[in-house]
Every structure is written in structure tokens, then in C-alpha cells.
Scaffold this motif. Structure first.
Motif, short mmCIF file in Angstrom:
data_model
loop_
_atom_site.label_atom_id
_atom_site.label_comp_id
_atom_site.label_asym_id
_atom_site.label_seq_id
_atom_site.Cartn_x
_atom_site.Cartn_y
_atom_site.Cartn_z
N ASN A 153 0.82 -1.20 0.00
CA ASN A 153 0.00 0.00 0.00
C ASN A 153 0.86 1.26 0.00
O ASN A 153 1.89 1.30 0.66
N LEU A 154 0.41 2.27 -0.72
CA LEU A 154 1.00 3.60 -0.68
C LEU A 154 -0.13 4.59 -0.43
O LEU A 154 -1.20 4.43 -0.99
N PRO A 155 0.06 5.61 0.37
CA PRO A 155 1.24 5.78 1.21
C PRO A 155 1.30 4.66 2.25
O PRO A 155 0.33 3.98 2.52
N PHE A 156 2.49 4.51 2.84
CA PHE A 156 2.68 3.45 3.83
C PHE A 156 1.63 3.55 4.93
O PHE A 156 1.29 4.63 5.39
N ASN A 157 1.13 2.41 5.36
CA ASN A 157 0.22 2.35 6.49
C ASN A 157 0.53 1.07 7.28
O ASN A 157 1.49 0.36 6.95
N MET A 158 -0.26 0.77 8.28
CA MET A 158 0.04 -0.41 9.10
C MET A 158 -0.01 -1.70 8.28
O MET A 158 0.74 -2.64 8.55
N ASN A 159 -0.85 -1.76 7.28
CA ASN A 159 -0.89 -2.96 6.42
C ASN A 159 0.46 -3.14 5.72
O ASN A 159 0.97 -4.26 5.62
N THR A 160 1.04 -2.05 5.27
CA THR A 160 2.35 -2.11 4.62
C THR A 160 3.40 -2.62 5.60
O THR A 160 4.19 -3.51 5.28
N PHE A 161 3.40 -2.07 6.81
CA PHE A 161 4.39 -2.47 7.81
C PHE A 161 4.21 -3.93 8.22
O PHE A 161 5.18 -4.65 8.46
N THR A 162 2.96 -4.38 8.29
CA THR A 162 2.69 -5.78 8.63
C THR A 162 3.25 -6.70 7.55
O THR A 162 3.91 -7.71 7.85
N LYS A 163 3.02 -6.34 6.28
CA LYS A 163 3.52 -7.18 5.19
C LYS A 163 5.05 -7.16 5.12
O LYS A 163 5.67 -8.18 4.83
N MET A 164 5.64 -6.01 5.40
CA MET A 164 7.10 -5.89 5.26
C MET A 164 7.85 -6.49 6.45
O MET A 164 8.86 -7.16 6.26
N TRP A 165 7.36 -6.20 7.67
CA TRP A 165 8.14 -6.56 8.85
C TRP A 165 7.38 -7.41 9.87
O TRP A 165 7.91 -7.74 10.91
N GLY A 166 6.11 -7.71 9.58
CA GLY A 166 5.34 -8.55 10.49
C GLY A 166 4.89 -7.85 11.76
O GLY A 166 4.46 -8.52 12.71
#
Length: 113
Positions: free
Chosen positions: A93-106
């Protein structure tokens, strides 16, 4: 000729101000360095295709009064901008959100991020 207002710039603010002032009986002179109105949201017709000269533009508001006002002058389509980035075959997702952080770093919470 005398004017009540000199408006420098025929973009959104200048155009709306001039329109409202004229509707209230004021005399306005609008000047702009460009040869057209609408500033950066100017769209021109090229062989029947609406071309956004300065790049695509999206108008959005959740204010019904503003939405009704702008639709007096042009028809706007409902649109939700949902950009994503493709990084190594994975969509983020852009802009970055919690879904992005979950996918990237768990991570699940802002504190973890």
C-alpha cells in the motif's frame, strides 16, 4: 475602468474568489501569467481526449457543501485513489500504512513499527 479586486492567478482560489465576488456585485480583474484559467488543474481537449496539461489531478472532499458547489460547474466522478507499489513481486500500500508495515516486517501495532 475601476475594479474592486485585482486577483492575481486564475487557479482554484483566484477563480472561485472572482466568481463569488462578481456574484456579490463586485468588479474583478483577474490576471495570470498563463494563457488559460484553472492553474495546475487545466485540462485541454486534444482530438476529443481530455488531456491534463500539468499531470493528473484528483479533487476530493468529504464536505457536501463543497462537493455540491464544484458540481455546479463541472461533473466530477467518484474516485478513490488506492496506489500500490510492486516490490519484488509483492504489492504494498501507498502511502505506507500499518498494512504495509505488517507485510514488510510482520509488525501489528504502531508501537512495534
Amino acid at each position: 475602468m475601476q475594479y474592486d479586486y485585482l486577483i492575481v492567478g486564475a487557479g482554484l482560489f483566484g477563480s472561485v474568489f472572482a466568481h463569488e465576488a462578481a456574484a456579490a456585485g463586485k468588479r474583478c480583474l483577474v490576471i495570470d501569467k498563463r494563457s488559460h484559467i484553472a492553474g495546475n488543474i487545466y485540462t485541454e481537449d486534444v482530438e476529443g481526449i481530455a488531456v491534463h496539461r500539468y499531470g493528473a489531478h484528483i479533487f476530493h472532499t468529504n464536505n457536501k457543501e463543497v462537493w455540491d458547489y464544484v458540481n455546479r460547474f463541472a461533473t466530477f466522478n467518484r474516485y478513490t485513489n488506492s496506489p500500490v507499489a510492486n516490490y519484488k513481486g509483492e504489492l504494498y500500500n501507498l502511502p505506507f500504512n500499518m498494512n504495509t508495515f505488517t507485510k514488510m516486517w510482520g509488525v501489528i501495532t504502531p508501537a512495534e513499527a
